[in-house]
Enzyme design. Structure first.
Site, mmCIF file in Angstrom:
data_model
loop_
_atom_site.group_PDB
_atom_site.id
_atom_site.type_symbol
_atom_site.label_atom_id
_atom_site.label_comp_id
_atom_site.label_asym_id
_atom_site.label_seq_id
_atom_site.Cartn_x
_atom_site.Cartn_y
_atom_site.Cartn_z
ATOM 1 N N TYR A 91 35.593 46.725 24.905
ATOM 2 C CA TYR A 91 36.568 46.991 24.084
ATOM 3 C C TYR A 91 36.846 45.344 23.641
ATOM 4 O O TYR A 91 37.574 45.223 22.503
ATOM 5 C CB TYR A 91 38.052 47.338 24.664
ATOM 6 C CG TYR A 91 37.828 48.912 24.918
ATOM 7 C CD1 TYR A 91 38.298 49.530 24.103
ATOM 8 C CD2 TYR A 91 37.194 49.432 26.009
ATOM 9 C CE1 TYR A 91 38.100 51.117 24.057
ATOM 10 C CE2 TYR A 91 37.040 50.795 26.312
ATOM 11 C CZ TYR A 91 37.740 51.504 25.123
ATOM 12 O OH TYR A 91 37.468 53.041 25.233
ATOM 13 N N VAL A 112 32.941 40.160 29.967
ATOM 14 C CA VAL A 112 32.528 41.316 31.188
ATOM 15 C C VAL A 112 33.909 41.946 31.650
ATOM 16 O O VAL A 112 35.131 41.033 31.585
ATOM 17 C CB VAL A 112 31.464 40.894 32.436
ATOM 18 C CG1 VAL A 112 30.292 40.678 31.758
ATOM 19 C CG2 VAL A 112 32.141 39.896 33.078
ATOM 20 N N CYS A 116 45.043 45.325 30.478
ATOM 21 C CA CYS A 116 45.232 44.066 30.713
ATOM 22 C C CYS A 116 46.645 43.790 31.787
ATOM 23 O O CYS A 116 46.914 42.970 32.603
ATOM 24 C CB CYS A 116 45.447 43.197 29.728
ATOM 25 S SG CYS A 116 43.888 42.896 28.772
ATOM 26 N N LYS A 130 46.840 44.314 35.446
ATOM 27 C CA LYS A 130 45.835 43.432 36.014
ATOM 28 C C LYS A 130 46.258 42.356 36.144
ATOM 29 O O LYS A 130 46.155 41.340 37.119
ATOM 30 C CB LYS A 130 44.414 43.717 35.520
ATOM 31 C CG LYS A 130 43.397 42.957 36.168
ATOM 32 C CD LYS A 130 42.251 43.152 35.235
ATOM 33 C CE LYS A 130 42.146 42.064 33.836
ATOM 34 N NZ LYS A 130 40.981 42.187 33.248
ATOM 35 N N THR A 149 40.865 44.722 38.756
ATOM 36 C CA THR A 149 41.705 44.213 40.077
ATOM 37 C C THR A 149 40.686 44.835 41.425
ATOM 38 O O THR A 149 40.204 45.721 41.445
ATOM 39 C CB THR A 149 43.161 45.067 40.140
ATOM 40 O OG1 THR A 149 43.636 44.755 39.117
ATOM 41 C CG2 THR A 149 43.905 44.567 41.249
ATOM 42 N N SER A 206 36.700 37.064 29.088
ATOM 43 C CA SER A 206 37.310 37.850 29.776
ATOM 44 C C SER A 206 38.541 37.138 30.346
ATOM 45 O O SER A 206 38.894 35.787 30.377
ATOM 46 C CB SER A 206 36.539 38.372 31.061
ATOM 47 O OG SER A 206 35.134 38.466 30.557
ATOM 48 N N LEU A 241 43.630 39.908 21.332
ATOM 49 C CA LEU A 241 43.780 41.141 20.514
ATOM 50 C C LEU A 241 44.301 42.419 21.469
ATOM 51 O O LEU A 241 44.085 42.354 22.422
ATOM 52 C CB LEU A 241 42.365 41.635 19.845
ATOM 53 C CG LEU A 241 41.347 42.144 20.839
ATOM 54 C CD1 LEU A 241 41.451 43.466 21.280
ATOM 55 C CD2 LEU A 241 39.966 42.114 20.188
HETATM 56 C C1 UDX Z 1 47.882 43.727 25.655
HETATM 57 C C2 UDX Z 1 48.159 42.523 24.598
HETATM 58 O O1 UDX Z 1 48.962 42.777 23.810
HETATM 59 C C3 UDX Z 1 47.190 41.744 24.096
HETATM 60 O O2 UDX Z 1 47.617 40.647 23.518
HETATM 61 C C4 UDX Z 1 46.036 41.228 25.150
HETATM 62 O O3 UDX Z 1 45.058 40.851 24.675
HETATM 63 C C5 UDX Z 1 45.435 42.745 25.864
HETATM 64 O O4 UDX Z 1 46.910 43.289 26.406
HETATM 65 P P1 UDX Z 1 46.885 46.151 24.778
HETATM 66 O O5 UDX Z 1 46.896 46.427 26.133
HETATM 67 O O6 UDX Z 1 45.597 46.436 24.130
HETATM 68 O O7 UDX Z 1 47.047 44.613 24.547
HETATM 69 O O8 UDX Z 1 47.963 46.861 24.021
HETATM 70 P P2 UDX Z 1 49.567 46.598 23.812
HETATM 71 O O9 UDX Z 1 49.788 46.970 22.449
HETATM 72 O O10 UDX Z 1 50.012 45.118 24.303
HETATM 73 O O11 UDX Z 1 50.079 47.732 24.663
HETATM 74 C C6 UDX Z 1 50.331 47.766 26.145
HETATM 75 C C7 UDX Z 1 51.111 48.906 26.857
HETATM 76 O O12 UDX Z 1 52.521 48.734 26.499
HETATM 77 C C8 UDX Z 1 50.772 50.308 26.087
HETATM 78 O O13 UDX Z 1 50.599 51.052 26.914
HETATM 79 C C9 UDX Z 1 51.833 50.470 25.159
HETATM 80 O O14 UDX Z 1 52.134 51.784 24.838
HETATM 81 C C10 UDX Z 1 52.812 49.918 25.889
HETATM 82 N N1 UDX Z 1 54.296 49.331 25.149
HETATM 83 C C11 UDX Z 1 53.893 48.307 24.084
HETATM 84 C C12 UDX Z 1 55.446 49.940 25.360
HETATM 85 O O15 UDX Z 1 55.440 50.627 26.173
HETATM 86 N N2 UDX Z 1 56.310 49.386 24.597
HETATM 87 C C13 UDX Z 1 56.333 48.402 23.458
HETATM 88 O O16 UDX Z 1 57.159 47.980 22.846
HETATM 89 C C14 UDX Z 1 54.938 47.914 23.367
HETATM 90 P P1 ADP Z 2 36.997 44.863 28.154
HETATM 91 O O1 ADP Z 2 37.903 45.707 27.949
HETATM 92 O O2 ADP Z 2 37.336 43.521 28.926
HETATM 93 O O3 ADP Z 2 36.007 44.528 27.080
HETATM 94 P P2 ADP Z 2 34.912 46.673 29.364
HETATM 95 O O4 ADP Z 2 34.970 47.267 30.601
HETATM 96 O O5 ADP Z 2 35.324 47.510 28.164
HETATM 97 O O6 ADP Z 2 35.952 45.508 29.365
HETATM 98 O O7 ADP Z 2 33.652 46.004 28.886
HETATM 99 C C1 ADP Z 2 32.929 45.140 29.680
HETATM 100 C C2 ADP Z 2 31.477 45.305 29.702
HETATM 101 O O8 ADP Z 2 30.721 44.320 30.438
HETATM 102 C C3 ADP Z 2 30.932 46.778 30.328
HETATM 103 O O9 ADP Z 2 30.370 47.408 29.298
HETATM 104 C C4 ADP Z 2 30.007 46.377 31.169
HETATM 105 O O10 ADP Z 2 28.844 47.219 31.465
HETATM 106 C C5 ADP Z 2 29.612 44.826 31.105
HETATM 107 N N1 ADP Z 2 28.955 44.142 31.946
HETATM 108 C C6 ADP Z 2 29.450 43.790 33.406
HETATM 109 N N2 ADP Z 2 28.648 42.999 33.951
HETATM 110 C C7 ADP Z 2 27.991 42.716 33.136
HETATM 111 C C8 ADP Z 2 26.513 42.044 33.331
HETATM 112 N N3 ADP Z 2 26.309 41.088 34.618
HETATM 113 N N4 ADP Z 2 25.726 41.565 32.369
HETATM 114 C C9 ADP Z 2 25.799 42.374 31.433
HETATM 115 N N5 ADP Z 2 26.710 43.359 31.108
HETATM 116 C C10 ADP Z 2 27.842 43.415 32.009
#
Ligand code: UDX
Ligand code: ADP
Length: 490
Positions: free
Chosen positions: A47, A122, A308, A311, A126, A163, A195
């Site tokens: 992602y 990668v 995120c 964790k 947790t 990461s 992001l």
């Molecule tokens: C978060 C951070 O925003 C981002 O900067 C970081 O890089 C990764 O973690 P993300 O987890 O993708 O991003 O989404 P985010 O929009 O932050 O929402 C996280 C959770 O909080 C979701 O479940 C969302 O529904 C919830 N949320 C968010 C609430 O319940 N209330 C809010 O007001 C905002």
């Molecule tokens: P994020 O949300 O941080 O991007 P994801 O779990 O979506 O996390 O993606 C992490 C990717 O990293 C997975 O697709 C996994 O297969 C890959 N990955 C983990 N370890 C290795 C490695 N040693 N070499 C290449 N790819 C890896």
């Protein structure tokens, strides 16, 4: 700016910057400075890695960007018309750059060997075992990538931690690299991604800031400049912040902890609102108008999810414990405890409202992703809500516009385990709600705002209940239809 910096940079990186970096795209190539395209490799096509690299490839057509992953299915999907990550606007960005200067491959070693900059993107889940279980980040994937880089890096590289990782992970990577004889000298930078899923393309296009941490040595500064020049193609220079490595690593954890803390704060208040007949959205609006507080991240909900927040806060808690700061650890742990409680509270409210039993009752769960506009389900509140309802012997029917049925079943029941026969997945919201005793809205997908609730009500046994875990519906209208409708903090 680069012109001023580069001549002062000694050694291999200065030369590298001059010939191969930003200047290569701005200075016409000639026989003295042949144009050598910069090569970026990103390990991890998830992602974060996928969307981020797609944006770099779009904005820097002269840089060759290769995203690699061990997961063959994931790479095949990135090379297909159905990308593994659902993200509004992502298809278009990938379509524009893929095959031109954006490539997805399983040749991890080959791409690293050729690259000038290696992003490490990668997963760092947790830890579930041993020391720090349930709190510390599991760094096995980071270590494995570091070892692969050490094996194949025969030319100098900039290694970029993308990461989220615990503070001082850069030194682990440096140590591993140093342990392999023959590994070229590499600089390690921290460049955390901020992001948010669902808005990743907009966030990448116009980031509030780009943070780059590096060693405060001439080589470190030169590496920082090289990476800054990549982002500098579309991000205004004043938004590119540079710090030392440890500040950058810690800032990522702290940013997520502060955001999660705001949600837990408003969720805690939502319970008080329910007890006092205050309305949490009105309270959020009133306090958010104070410019010192601000309006964002004050939406009360069934609980935050995503890869995120939990964790990273747990990681922060672990760090505080590790450094002998139990009071600080307890303070941040409260953010997680309130979130767990809020998820349980939502399911408990459903059971209580349905006359203290949901056994054999059909409950429609609308939404399964952790937020709208993503197919990501990691730590989604929906998982806990479904499990709690199944424990009460409810028949749970889930509908989500983007999450596949097998993913929903595996998330709730566990992978490789026989699924709970009380859990099923519907193809539409209407199918899920037909005959349901109660509806629980768990993800704020826009389509749930405009469903034909009169039609849905007509098809439900009475009294028909609706629990809006995201406060996206008009409860007064639903009550006028006949629903016993409850929101969060109302
Ligand atoms: C978060 C951070 O925003 C981002 O900067 C970081 O890089 C990764 O973690 P993300 O987890 O993708 O991003 O989404 P985010 O929009 O932050 O929402 C996280 C959770 O909080 C979701 O479940 C969302 O529904 C919830 N949320 C968010 C609430 O319940 N209330 C809010 O007001 C905002
Ligand atoms: P994020 O949300 O941080 O991007 P994801 O779990 O979506 O996390 O993606 C992490 C990717 O990293 C997975 O697709 C996994 O297969 C890959 N990955 C983990 N370890 C290795 C490695 N040693 N070499 C290449 N790819 C890896």
């Amino acid at each position: 700016m680069l012109r001023n910096v580069l001549p002062r940079v000694p050694g291999w990186l200065g030369k590298y910057c001059l010939e191969k970096s930003h200047l290569a795209s701005t200075v016409p190539s000639d026989s003295h400075h042949p144009f050598i395209p910069m090569k970026i490799c990103c390990v991890g096509a998830g992602y974060v890695g996928g969307p981020t690299m797609s944006m770099i490839a779009r904005k820097a057509p002269d840089i060759q960007v290769t995203v690699v992953d061990l997961n063959e299915r994931r790479i095949a999907a990135w090379n297909s018309d159905v990308l593994p990550v659902y993200e509004p606007g992502l298809d278009e960005v990938v379509r524009e750059a893929r095959g031109r200067n954006l490539f997805f491959s399983t040749d991890v070693k080959g791409a690293i060997a050729e690259a000038d900059i290696v992003f490490v993107s990668v997963n760092t889940p947790t830890k579930t075992y041993g020391v720090g279980a349930g709190r510390a980040a599991d760094l096995r994937y980071i270590e494995s990538v570091a070892r692969t880089i050490a094996e194949v890096a025969k030319t100098p590289k900039i290694i970029v931690e993308k990461s989220t990782i615990p503070v001082r992970t850069a030194s682990t990577i440096q140590e591993i690299l140093a342990a392999y004889p023959g590994t070229a000298k590499c600089q390690v930078l921290s460049n955390p991604e901020f992001l948010a899923e669902g808005t990743a393309i907009a966030d990448l296009e116009k980031p509030d800031r780009v943070l780059i941490g590096g060693e405060r040595t001439p080589e470190g500064e030169a590496a920082i400049e090289t990476l800054a020049s990549v982002y500098g193609r579309w991000v205004p220079r004043e938004r590119i912040i540079t710090t030392n490595l440890w500040s950058s690593e810690l800032s990522k954890l702290v940013a997520n902890a502060f955001l999660a803390q705001r949600i837990s704060s408003i969720n805690a208040i939502s319970a008080l609102c329910e007890a006092t007949e205050a309305d949490v959205d009105e309270v959020a609006n009133a306090i958010g108008k104070d410019s010192r507080i601000g309006p964002k991240f004050l939406k009360a909900s069934v609980g935050f999810g995503g890869s995120c927040f939990q964790k990273d806060v747990l990681n922060l808690v672990y760090l505080c414990e590790h450094f002998g700061l139990p009071e600080v650890a307890t303070y941040w742990e409260g953010v997680i405890k309130i979130n767990d409680w809020q998820k349980r509270r939502f399911a408990a409210k459903i059971v209580r409202s349905l006359f203290n039993t949901v056994a054999d009752k059909r409950i429609a769960v609308l939404g399964f992703a952790f937020k709208k506009d993503t197919n990501d389900t990691r730590e989604s509140a929906a998982i806990n809500v479904c499990r709690d309802l199944l424990t009460e012997h409810a028949n749970v029917v889930v509908y989500d516009p983007k999450v596949p049925a097998d993913e929903i079943i595996a998330d709730v029941c566990g992978r490789g385990v026989s699924p709970n026969p009380r859990l099923s997945v519907a193809k539409t919201a209407y199918e899920a709600c037909a005959g349901a005793h109660a509806i629980a809205i768990v993800t704020e997908w826009d389509e749930f705002k405009t469903l034909d609730y009169e039609k849905i009500y007509a098809g439900m046994p009475k009294p028909a209940f609706l629990f809006d875990g995201r406060n996206i519906t008009d409860l007064a209208k639903l009550r006028a239809i006949g629903f016993r409708a409850r929101g969060i903090g109302k």
